[in-house]
Structure formats: structure tokens, C-alpha cells
Design a protein around this motif. Sequence first.
Motif, PDB file in Angstrom:
ATOM      1  N   LEU A  77       0.971  -1.456   0.078  1.00  0.00           N
ATOM      2  CA  LEU A  77       0.048  -0.057   0.119  1.00  0.00           C
ATOM      3  C   LEU A  77       0.858   1.312   0.104  1.00  0.00           C
ATOM      4  CD1 LEU A  77      -2.907   1.327   0.207  1.00  0.00           C
ATOM      5  CD2 LEU A  77      -2.332   1.295   2.814  1.00  0.00           C
ATOM      6  N   MET A  78       2.002   1.188   0.770  1.00  0.00           N
ATOM      7  CA  MET A  78       2.838   2.435   0.794  1.00  0.00           C
ATOM      8  C   MET A  78       3.459   2.573  -0.420  1.00  0.00           C
ATOM      9  SD  MET A  78       4.130   2.245   4.728  1.00  0.00           S
ATOM     10  CE  MET A  78       5.748   2.843   4.557  1.00  0.00           C
ATOM     11  N   THR A  79       4.039   1.596  -1.087  1.00  0.00           N
ATOM     12  CA  THR A  79       4.524   1.614  -2.559  1.00  0.00           C
ATOM     13  C   THR A  79       3.565   2.103  -3.482  1.00  0.00           C
ATOM     14  OG1 THR A  79       5.944  -0.322  -2.095  1.00  0.00           O
ATOM     15  CG2 THR A  79       5.790   0.265  -3.953  1.00  0.00           C
ATOM     16  N   ALA A  80       2.265   1.679  -3.459  1.00  0.00           N
ATOM     17  CA  ALA A  80       1.215   2.116  -4.311  1.00  0.00           C
ATOM     18  C   ALA A  80       1.134   3.595  -4.112  1.00  0.00           C
ATOM     19  CB  ALA A  80       0.049   1.447  -4.349  1.00  0.00           C
ATOM     20  N   ILE A  81       1.131   4.191  -2.880  1.00  0.00           N
ATOM     21  CA  ILE A  81       1.065   5.656  -2.466  1.00  0.00           C
ATOM     22  C   ILE A  81       2.141   6.288  -3.009  1.00  0.00           C
ATOM     23  CG2 ILE A  81       0.844   7.031  -0.587  1.00  0.00           C
ATOM     24  CD1 ILE A  81      -0.597   5.329   0.950  1.00  0.00           C
ATOM     25  N   ARG A  82       3.450   5.792  -2.794  1.00  0.00           N
ATOM     26  CA  ARG A  82       4.457   6.387  -3.484  1.00  0.00           C
ATOM     27  C   ARG A  82       4.522   6.781  -4.721  1.00  0.00           C
ATOM     28  NH1 ARG A  82       7.544   3.055   0.032  1.00  0.00           N
ATOM     29  NH2 ARG A  82       7.919   3.975   1.875  1.00  0.00           N
ATOM     30  N   ARG A  83       4.074   5.403  -5.513  1.00  0.00           N
ATOM     31  CA  ARG A  83       3.967   5.639  -7.065  1.00  0.00           C
ATOM     32  C   ARG A  83       2.897   6.807  -7.534  1.00  0.00           C
ATOM     33  NH1 ARG A  83       2.226   0.482  -8.344  1.00  0.00           N
ATOM     34  NH2 ARG A  83       3.418  -0.565  -7.007  1.00  0.00           N
ATOM     35  N   LYS A  84       1.949   6.871  -6.612  1.00  0.00           N
ATOM     36  CA  LYS A  84       0.785   7.579  -7.033  1.00  0.00           C
ATOM     37  C   LYS A  84       1.265   9.009  -6.954  1.00  0.00           C
ATOM     38  CE  LYS A  84      -3.512   9.104  -7.647  1.00  0.00           C
ATOM     39  NZ  LYS A  84      -3.865  10.281  -8.408  1.00  0.00           N
ATOM     40  N   ARG A  85       1.971   9.267  -5.709  1.00  0.00           N
ATOM     41  CA  ARG A  85       2.540  10.584  -5.323  1.00  0.00           C
ATOM     42  C   ARG A  85       3.619  11.181  -6.611  1.00  0.00           C
ATOM     43  NH1 ARG A  85       5.188  11.136   0.314  1.00  0.00           N
ATOM     44  NH2 ARG A  85       6.692  10.046  -0.874  1.00  0.00           N
ATOM     45  N   SER A  86       4.412  10.187  -6.980  1.00  0.00           N
ATOM     46  CA  SER A  86       5.388  10.707  -7.888  1.00  0.00           C
ATOM     47  C   SER A  86       4.672  10.950  -9.238  1.00  0.00           C
ATOM     48  CB  SER A  86       6.203   9.612  -8.111  1.00  0.00           C
ATOM     49  OG  SER A  86       5.972   8.297  -8.710  1.00  0.00           O
ATOM     50  N   LYS A  87       3.596  10.117  -9.634  1.00  0.00           N
ATOM     51  CA  LYS A  87       2.750  10.531 -10.835  1.00  0.00           C
ATOM     52  C   LYS A  87       2.247  11.666 -11.090  1.00  0.00           C
ATOM     53  CE  LYS A  87       1.555   5.966 -12.347  1.00  0.00           C
ATOM     54  NZ  LYS A  87       0.465   4.729 -12.189  1.00  0.00           N
ATOM     55  N   ASP A  88       1.512  12.274  -9.656  1.00  0.00           N
ATOM     56  CA  ASP A  88       1.230  13.313  -9.511  1.00  0.00           C
ATOM     57  C   ASP A  88       2.046  14.409  -9.577  1.00  0.00           C
ATOM     58  OD1 ASP A  88      -1.233  12.292  -8.978  1.00  0.00           O
ATOM     59  OD2 ASP A  88      -1.356  12.769  -6.891  1.00  0.00           O
ATOM     60  N   THR A  89       3.310  14.181  -9.099  1.00  0.00           N
ATOM     61  CA  THR A  89       4.331  15.275  -9.045  1.00  0.00           C
ATOM     62  C   THR A  89       4.935  15.488 -10.537  1.00  0.00           C
ATOM     63  OG1 THR A  89       5.170  14.777  -7.057  1.00  0.00           O
ATOM     64  CG2 THR A  89       6.773  15.850  -8.361  1.00  0.00           C
ATOM     65  N   ILE A  90       4.903  14.547 -11.295  1.00  0.00           N
ATOM     66  CA  ILE A  90       5.201  14.709 -12.663  1.00  0.00           C
ATOM     67  C   ILE A  90       4.112  15.421 -13.489  1.00  0.00           C
ATOM     68  CG2 ILE A  90       5.588  13.225 -15.070  1.00  0.00           C
ATOM     69  CD1 ILE A  90       6.902  11.067 -13.210  1.00  0.00           C
ATOM     70  N   VAL A  91       3.017  15.124 -13.331  1.00  0.00           N
ATOM     71  CA  VAL A  91       1.804  15.830 -13.755  1.00  0.00           C
ATOM     72  C   VAL A  91       1.849  17.429 -13.434  1.00  0.00           C
ATOM     73  CG1 VAL A  91      -0.612  16.132 -14.145  1.00  0.00           C
ATOM     74  CG2 VAL A  91       0.493  13.758 -14.176  1.00  0.00           C
ATOM     75  N   LEU A  92       2.105  17.690 -12.273  1.00  0.00           N
ATOM     76  CA  LEU A  92       2.055  18.877 -11.875  1.00  0.00           C
ATOM     77  C   LEU A  92       3.246  19.750 -12.321  1.00  0.00           C
ATOM     78  CD1 LEU A  92       0.899  21.121 -10.214  1.00  0.00           C
ATOM     79  CD2 LEU A  92       2.242  20.223  -8.234  1.00  0.00           C
ATOM     80  N   SER A  93       4.453  19.158 -12.580  1.00  0.00           N
ATOM     81  CA  SER A  93       5.526  19.577 -13.078  1.00  0.00           C
ATOM     82  C   SER A  93       5.343  19.955 -14.645  1.00  0.00           C
ATOM     83  CB  SER A  93       6.809  18.718 -13.013  1.00  0.00           C
ATOM     84  OG  SER A  93       7.159  18.460 -11.648  1.00  0.00           O
ATOM     85  N   ALA A  94       4.605  19.092 -15.278  1.00  0.00           N
ATOM     86  CA  ALA A  94       4.268  19.325 -16.600  1.00  0.00           C
ATOM     87  C   ALA A  94       3.145  20.425 -16.875  1.00  0.00           C
ATOM     88  CB  ALA A  94       3.851  18.012 -17.273  1.00  0.00           C
ATOM     89  N   VAL A  95       2.248  20.551 -15.943  1.00  0.00           N
ATOM     90  CA  VAL A  95       1.452  21.972 -16.162  1.00  0.00           C
ATOM     91  C   VAL A  95       2.076  23.035 -15.652  1.00  0.00           C
ATOM     92  CG1 VAL A  95      -0.698  22.854 -14.778  1.00  0.00           C
ATOM     93  CG2 VAL A  95      -0.477  20.387 -15.452  1.00  0.00           C
ATOM     94  N   ILE A  96       3.004  23.309 -14.579  1.00  0.00           N
ATOM     95  CA  ILE A  96       3.760  24.123 -14.502  1.00  0.00           C
ATOM     96  C   ILE A  96       4.676  24.673 -15.802  1.00  0.00           C
ATOM     97  CG2 ILE A  96       5.637  25.306 -13.015  1.00  0.00           C
ATOM     98  CD1 ILE A  96       4.304  23.726 -10.765  1.00  0.00           C
TER      99      ILE A  96
END
Length: 110
Positions: A77-96
Motif C-alpha cells: 500500500l505504501m509503495t502504491a501511494i509513493r507511485r501515485k505521489r510521484s505520478k502527481d508530481t510529474i503531472v504537476l511539473s508538466a502543467v507548470i
Amino acid sequence: VVQVSMNSSFLGQSGQLSNASLLRERNMIDNSAMSIDNVIGQAQASLTNLTGQRDLFEGMGSKLNQLGTKFPAIGNLMTAIRRKRSKDTIVLSAVIAACTLFLIVYWLSK
């Protein structure tokens, strides 16, 4: 003689006005210094609170990691949360980056 007394009377009044304005200015400076001291005190209190929160969260993180090693389901579960967080970070970086690019293009086209 009359001229001299009028001038000395005027100088006396202007001296009093000058002293009054200096006292007012000093009072304002003292009030500003007290306000600055209050703000610094609040900032130090905030620093203390934030440091305590950081220590609390660091302790929670290490405890969660220990739980993750003991129980594989929690680890997954913690690994899945980390993956989701890193995906969100990549999307946010692309938007910025896109917004910055559009802003630069707009600025250069003006």
C-alpha cells in the motif's frame, strides 16, 4: 527691544513644538519596536511548533516503514501511494512547465 522679545518668544514656541514632535516620533519608534518584537516572538513560537510537528511526522514515517517491513500488505500500500505521489508530481511539473512556456510565448509576442 520689542523686536527681540517677539523673536525669542517665537523661538521658544518653535523649540517646544520641535520637542513635542521629537517625543511623538520617539513614541512611534518605540511602538514600532514593540510591534517588531511581538512579530519576532510569534515567528519563534511558529518555528517551535513547526519543529515539533516535523519531529512528530518523522517519527510517524519511521514507524510506518517498520510496519511496512513487518506486514507486506501495508508495504504494498505504501509503495502504491509513493507511485501515485510521484505520478502527481510529474503531472504537476508538466502543467507548470506548460504554463511557463505559454507565458513566455505570450510575453515575447507582445
